[in-house]
Design an enzyme around this catalytic site. Structure first.
Site, PDB file in Angstrom:
ATOM      1  N   LYS A 113       0.803  -1.205   0.000  1.00 53.23           N
ATOM      2  CA  LYS A 113       0.000   0.000   0.000  1.00 53.23           C
ATOM      3  C   LYS A 113       0.848   1.273   0.000  1.00 53.23           C
ATOM      4  O   LYS A 113       0.388   2.339  -0.353  1.00 53.23           O
ATOM      5  CB  LYS A 113      -0.867   0.015   1.268  1.00 53.23           C
ATOM      6  CG  LYS A 113      -1.835  -1.104   1.403  1.00 53.23           C
ATOM      7  CD  LYS A 113      -2.573  -0.959   2.758  1.00 53.23           C
ATOM      8  CE  LYS A 113      -3.253  -2.229   3.131  1.00 53.23           C
ATOM      9  NZ  LYS A 113      -3.728  -2.193   4.540  1.00 53.23           N
ATOM     10  N   ASP A 128       7.580   3.256  -2.165  1.00 55.31           N
ATOM     11  CA  ASP A 128       7.667   4.331  -1.185  1.00 55.31           C
ATOM     12  C   ASP A 128       9.079   4.465  -0.604  1.00 55.31           C
ATOM     13  O   ASP A 128       9.630   5.544  -0.512  1.00 55.31           O
ATOM     14  CB  ASP A 128       6.632   4.136  -0.052  1.00 55.31           C
ATOM     15  CG  ASP A 128       6.705   2.767   0.618  1.00 55.31           C
ATOM     16  OD1 ASP A 128       7.490   1.896   0.168  1.00 55.31           O
ATOM     17  OD2 ASP A 128       5.956   2.547   1.588  1.00 55.31           O
ATOM     18  N   ILE A 129       9.648   3.317  -0.183  1.00 53.66           N
ATOM     19  CA  ILE A 129      10.941   3.377   0.501  1.00 53.66           C
ATOM     20  C   ILE A 129      11.726   2.090   0.262  1.00 53.66           C
ATOM     21  O   ILE A 129      11.136   1.012   0.202  1.00 53.66           O
ATOM     22  CB  ILE A 129      10.722   3.624   2.022  1.00 53.66           C
ATOM     23  CG1 ILE A 129      12.030   3.859   2.767  1.00 53.66           C
ATOM     24  CG2 ILE A 129       9.945   2.505   2.675  1.00 53.66           C
ATOM     25  CD1 ILE A 129      11.834   4.480   4.163  1.00 53.66           C
ATOM     26  N   VAL A 130      13.022   2.221   0.087  1.00 47.71           N
ATOM     27  CA  VAL A 130      13.874   1.037   0.004  1.00 47.71           C
ATOM     28  C   VAL A 130      14.683   0.963   1.283  1.00 47.71           C
ATOM     29  O   VAL A 130      15.456   1.867   1.604  1.00 47.71           O
ATOM     30  CB  VAL A 130      14.814   1.058  -1.216  1.00 47.71           C
ATOM     31  CG1 VAL A 130      15.634  -0.215  -1.260  1.00 47.71           C
ATOM     32  CG2 VAL A 130      14.010   1.172  -2.492  1.00 47.71           C
ATOM     33  N   ASP A 131      14.461  -0.126   2.004  1.00 46.67           N
ATOM     34  CA  ASP A 131      15.074  -0.324   3.308  1.00 46.67           C
ATOM     35  C   ASP A 131      16.127  -1.423   3.145  1.00 46.67           C
ATOM     36  O   ASP A 131      17.256  -1.153   2.756  1.00 46.67           O
ATOM     37  CB  ASP A 131      13.932  -0.704   4.266  1.00 46.67           C
ATOM     38  CG  ASP A 131      14.312  -0.725   5.726  1.00 46.67           C
ATOM     39  OD1 ASP A 131      15.115   0.114   6.146  1.00 46.67           O
ATOM     40  OD2 ASP A 131      13.798  -1.582   6.466  1.00 46.67           O
ATOM     41  N   GLY A 161      15.949  -3.640   0.840  1.00 45.27           N
ATOM     42  CA  GLY A 161      16.041  -3.880  -0.610  1.00 45.27           C
ATOM     43  C   GLY A 161      15.365  -5.176  -1.032  1.00 45.27           C
ATOM     44  O   GLY A 161      15.209  -5.452  -2.226  1.00 45.27           O
ATOM     45  N   LEU A 162      14.935  -5.975  -0.061  1.00 38.24           N
ATOM     46  CA  LEU A 162      14.411  -7.311  -0.367  1.00 38.24           C
ATOM     47  C   LEU A 162      13.102  -7.267  -1.162  1.00 38.24           C
ATOM     48  O   LEU A 162      12.894  -8.067  -2.074  1.00 38.24           O
ATOM     49  CB  LEU A 162      14.233  -8.109   0.930  1.00 38.24           C
ATOM     50  CG  LEU A 162      15.562  -8.490   1.592  1.00 38.24           C
ATOM     51  CD1 LEU A 162      15.369  -8.881   3.063  1.00 38.24           C
ATOM     52  CD2 LEU A 162      16.252  -9.627   0.835  1.00 38.24           C
ATOM     53  N   ASP A 199       3.287   3.755   6.660  1.00 31.08           N
ATOM     54  CA  ASP A 199       2.528   3.502   7.898  1.00 31.08           C
ATOM     55  C   ASP A 199       3.399   3.010   9.037  1.00 31.08           C
ATOM     56  O   ASP A 199       4.528   2.540   8.843  1.00 31.08           O
ATOM     57  CB  ASP A 199       1.467   2.427   7.646  1.00 31.08           C
ATOM     58  CG  ASP A 199       2.088   1.031   7.582  1.00 31.08           C
ATOM     59  OD1 ASP A 199       3.025   0.829   6.766  1.00 31.08           O
ATOM     60  OD2 ASP A 199       1.664   0.160   8.355  1.00 31.08           O
TER      61      ASP A 199
HETATM   62  P1  IMP Z   1      12.513  -3.478   2.302  1.00 31.10           P
HETATM   63  O1  IMP Z   1      12.015  -4.733   1.649  1.00 31.10           O
HETATM   64  O2  IMP Z   1      13.179  -3.790   3.608  1.00 31.10           O
HETATM   65  O3  IMP Z   1      13.400  -2.656   1.391  1.00 31.10           O
HETATM   66  O4  IMP Z   1      11.291  -2.552   2.654  1.00 31.10           O
HETATM   67  C1  IMP Z   1      10.063  -2.934   2.315  1.00 31.10           C
HETATM   68  C2  IMP Z   1       8.918  -2.211   2.936  1.00 31.10           C
HETATM   69  O5  IMP Z   1       9.086  -1.992   4.317  1.00 31.10           O
HETATM   70  C3  IMP Z   1       8.675  -0.845   2.330  1.00 31.10           C
HETATM   71  O6  IMP Z   1       7.962  -0.921   1.128  1.00 31.10           O
HETATM   72  C4  IMP Z   1       7.834  -0.221   3.408  1.00 31.10           C
HETATM   73  O7  IMP Z   1       6.488  -0.589   3.232  1.00 31.10           O
HETATM   74  C5  IMP Z   1       8.380  -0.846   4.678  1.00 31.10           C
HETATM   75  N1  IMP Z   1       9.281   0.093   5.349  1.00 31.10           N
HETATM   76  C6  IMP Z   1      10.615   0.103   5.374  1.00 31.10           C
HETATM   77  N2  IMP Z   1      11.087   1.136   6.106  1.00 31.10           N
HETATM   78  C7  IMP Z   1       9.999   1.803   6.536  1.00 31.10           C
HETATM   79  C8  IMP Z   1       9.820   2.989   7.336  1.00 31.10           C
HETATM   80  O8  IMP Z   1      10.756   3.671   7.787  1.00 31.10           O
HETATM   81  N3  IMP Z   1       8.524   3.356   7.564  1.00 31.10           N
HETATM   82  C9  IMP Z   1       7.451   2.674   7.095  1.00 31.10           C
HETATM   83  N4  IMP Z   1       7.581   1.575   6.336  1.00 31.10           N
HETATM   84  C10 IMP Z   1       8.846   1.144   6.070  1.00 31.10           C
END
Ligand code: IMP
Length: 185
Positions: free
Chosen positions: A45, A102-105, A107-108, A161
């Site tokens: 979302k 929205d955000i890459v944390d 990266g997975l 969120d």
């Molecule tokens: P990743 O797979 O760890 O890169 O991040 C996947 C998802 O985690 C993102 O699409 C967000 O929905 C959620 N996410 C990561 N960091 C944050 C944050 O700081 N605030 C809210 N959602 C986050």
């Protein structure tokens, strides 16, 4: 009140800053895809607001679709396991895809989706992310268009969120420690 009783500790990016940056990214995308087909795929979302604002700054005919993923884990920490819970409605074969996140944390999520979409035979795939948290990265993923780089902090607002709340804040902000701490105890 959208910030729900003073849960916000700091605003990182105001509504105005986000708007201006998206305008710039939209201009760049418009330039890069001139004369080509473009399919924008928003990742639900979190990217629903970003995708909605971004497509209005792309001055080209675009096709828009959404894919919804769930990643298992706690409210603030993803486990890296990604599952598609709503697939695309359209075929992306031979299309130029722009994946909007929205955000890459870690990266997975993006890595999983890039591999999944590549297997469907698109003409090409690029990525557009509003926020990049490079310090949290576990796998490398290509980011073609980026809004802002942030430190390894948990942020909410503008679609993002915490426990399904705060998505409607018009800005991007950090939560107070007490708020983030509560549900993890
Ligand atoms: P990743 O797979 O760890 O890169 O991040 C996947 C998802 O985690 C993102 O699409 C967000 O929905 C959620 N996410 C990561 N960091 C944050 C944050 O700081 N605030 C809210 N959602 C986050």
């Amino acid at each position: 009140m959208a910030d729900m009783g003073g849960s916000i500790s700091k605003i990182l990016f105001t509504e105005e800053q986000i708007k201006n940056r998206i305008k710039e990214i939209g201009m760049q995308i418009t330039e890069d895809y001139k004369g080509e087909n473009l399919t924008v795929i928003g990742i639900l979302k979190g990217a629903f607001i970003f995708a909605a604002d971004l497509v209005r700054q792309i001055k080209l005919p675009v096709t828009v679709d959404f894919i919804a993923v769930s990643s298992y884990g706690s409210a603030t920490q993803s486990s890296g396991e990604v599952k598609i819970i709503k697939d695309l409605d359209i075929s992306v074969k031979d299309k130029n895809l722009l994946l909007v996140e929205d955000i890459v944390d870690t990266g997975l999520t993006l890595k999983y989706l890039l591999e999944n979409l590549k297997s469907r035979g698109p003409a090409g795939i690029k990525t557009c992310v509003l926020l990049d948290k490079p310090q949290a990265r576990k796998v490398e993923v290509p980011i073609n268009y980026k809004g802002f780089t942030i430190d390894n902090v948990f942020v909410v607002g503008y679609g993002l969120d915490y426990d399904q709340k705060f998505r409607n804040l018009p800005y991007i902000a950090c939560l107070k420690k007490e708020v983030v701490g509560k549900s993890r105890e």
